[in-house]
Design a protein around this motif. Structure first.
Motif, short mmCIF file in Angstrom:
data_model
loop_
_atom_site.label_atom_id
_atom_site.label_comp_id
_atom_site.label_asym_id
_atom_site.label_seq_id
_atom_site.Cartn_x
_atom_site.Cartn_y
_atom_site.Cartn_z
N ARG A 160 0.83 -1.20 0.00
CA ARG A 160 0.00 0.00 0.00
C ARG A 160 0.87 1.25 0.00
N ARG A 185 1.14 4.09 -2.96
CA ARG A 185 0.88 5.51 -2.73
C ARG A 185 2.06 6.37 -3.15
N HIS A 218 -1.13 5.04 -7.55
CA HIS A 218 -2.07 3.94 -7.66
C HIS A 218 -2.62 3.85 -9.07
N ALA A 277 -3.91 7.11 -10.67
CA ALA A 277 -3.23 8.36 -10.33
C ALA A 277 -3.15 9.31 -11.50
N ALA A 301 -9.62 14.40 -6.34
CA ALA A 301 -8.26 14.27 -5.87
C ALA A 301 -7.73 15.57 -5.28
N GLY A 310 -9.56 16.45 -2.08
CA GLY A 310 -9.34 15.51 -1.00
C GLY A 310 -10.62 15.19 -0.25
N TRP A 344 -8.56 0.66 0.81
CA TRP A 344 -8.18 1.95 1.34
C TRP A 344 -8.59 3.02 0.35
N ASP A 345 -8.73 4.25 0.83
CA ASP A 345 -9.09 5.39 -0.01
C ASP A 345 -7.86 6.23 -0.29
N ASP A 346 -7.78 6.74 -1.50
CA ASP A 346 -6.61 7.53 -1.90
C ASP A 346 -7.00 8.49 -3.01
N GLY A 347 -6.95 9.78 -2.70
CA GLY A 347 -7.19 10.80 -3.71
C GLY A 347 -8.54 10.72 -4.38
N ARG A 350 -11.29 4.62 -4.23
CA ARG A 350 -11.26 3.52 -3.27
C ARG A 350 -10.58 2.33 -3.94
#
Length: 293
Positions: free
Chosen positions: A177, A181, A185, A188, A195, A198, A233-236, A239
């Motif tokens: 992970r 990041r 990902h 991205a 993104a 946020g 997990w969540d990112d920008g 999910r």
């Protein structure tokens, strides 16, 4: 030193067989996992596979108790060696007949079997032989050389942890992970509208999974997936949903991780066909196998 290793082998073996046996015998996941194992294919019935796994768990618990309890005899070690040999034979069958199936070794995960399962089985076999050859009880050897015994037991525990049936949950998933990041990902480069802001996702994970499983992306990639949801997990604004899988067939089959990136704010109430990206990476090396929109 070799005499000390043999003397401590029953203690280490009990630490391996005891938790594994308890997981099979008492774990809630045994009945759920059994139909997905190679054992179910061998027995042609998931229910029978669950019963066999629970019976095996009872045997492992009894062996663990016998290895720890006085009087010290070679019989528990010999029985453990036979069990390890049986594990190796079963794993050979599973790898040949059902490479995408779980082995059911711990009843705690659904991921396909890897070389770690073979090494663990070989360790049980070797440990059983060492325990059968021990010239003194483990408690006597530990009392005579406590520092060396502690170092050996800790080293064995570290090695067995590294060969754990569930290394992803313990340490590999967090490392992957973090790497994803840092390196970016799967989505991205797509410029998700959330993104920059946020914005946190308010959609439950179960709703995201339900949306994913109705998408065309899932239909095209589900043939690779061999597990339930392992991590998320969540990112920008996205999910990330992680599954275990198998890529290729026959001797070319290899375990992989399947990553789906879904709009973290989307649900069945807001969109019918979400934007989804799929990435498949090698479970051992982390190298990408394939990626698609």
């Amino acid at each position: 030193m070799s005499a000390l290793v043999c003397a401590l082998a029953p203690l280490v073996l009990a630490g391996v067989l005891g938790p594994a046996g308890a997981g099979k015998l008492f774990g809630r996941g045994t009945a759920r996992q059994a139909p997905r194992t190679a054992l179910a294919r061998l027995l042609r019935d998931g229910g029978r596979a669950a019963l066999v796994l629970r019976a095996l768990g009872a045997v492992e618990l009894l062996l663990a108790a016998a290895l720890l309890a006085p009087p010290a005899t070679p019989l528990p070690g010999a029985a453990a060696a036979l069990l390890g040999a049986g594990f190796l034979g079963y794993l050979g069958y599973a790898h040949a007949a059902a490479p995408g199936s779980s082995c059911g070794c711990t009843a705690r995960q659904d991921a396909p079997l890897t070389w770690r399962a073979f090494v663990r089985a070989a360790a049980v076999l070797a440990g059983g032989v060492a325990a059968a050859l021990a010239q003194q009880p483990w408690w006597t050897a530990a009392a005579r050389r406590p520092a060396a015994a502690l170092c050996l037991v800790l080293a064995a525990a570290a090695a067995l942890t590294a060969l754990s049936a569930d290394p992803d949950r313990r340490w590999r998933m967090p490392l992957r992970r973090l790497r994803l990041r840092i390196a970016g990902h799967p989505l991205a480069a797509t410029g998700h509208p959330l993104a920059a802001a946020g914005a946190p996702a308010a959609v439950p994970v179960a709703a995201t999974v339900e949306l994913l499983e109705r998408s065309r992306a899932w239909q095209s990639a589900s043939r690779v997936v061999r597990s339930a949801l392992l991590d998320h997990w969540d990112d920008g604004g996205w999910r990330i949903l992680q599954f275990a899988g198998v890529h290729g067939g026959g001797t070319a089959a290899r375990p992989v991780l399947v990553l789906f990136a879904v709009d973290a704010a989307a649900s069945l109430d807001t969109v019918r066909e979400p934007a989804v990206r799929v990435s498949v990476i090698d479970a051992d090396s982390g190298a990408p196998v394939m990626a698609t929109a």
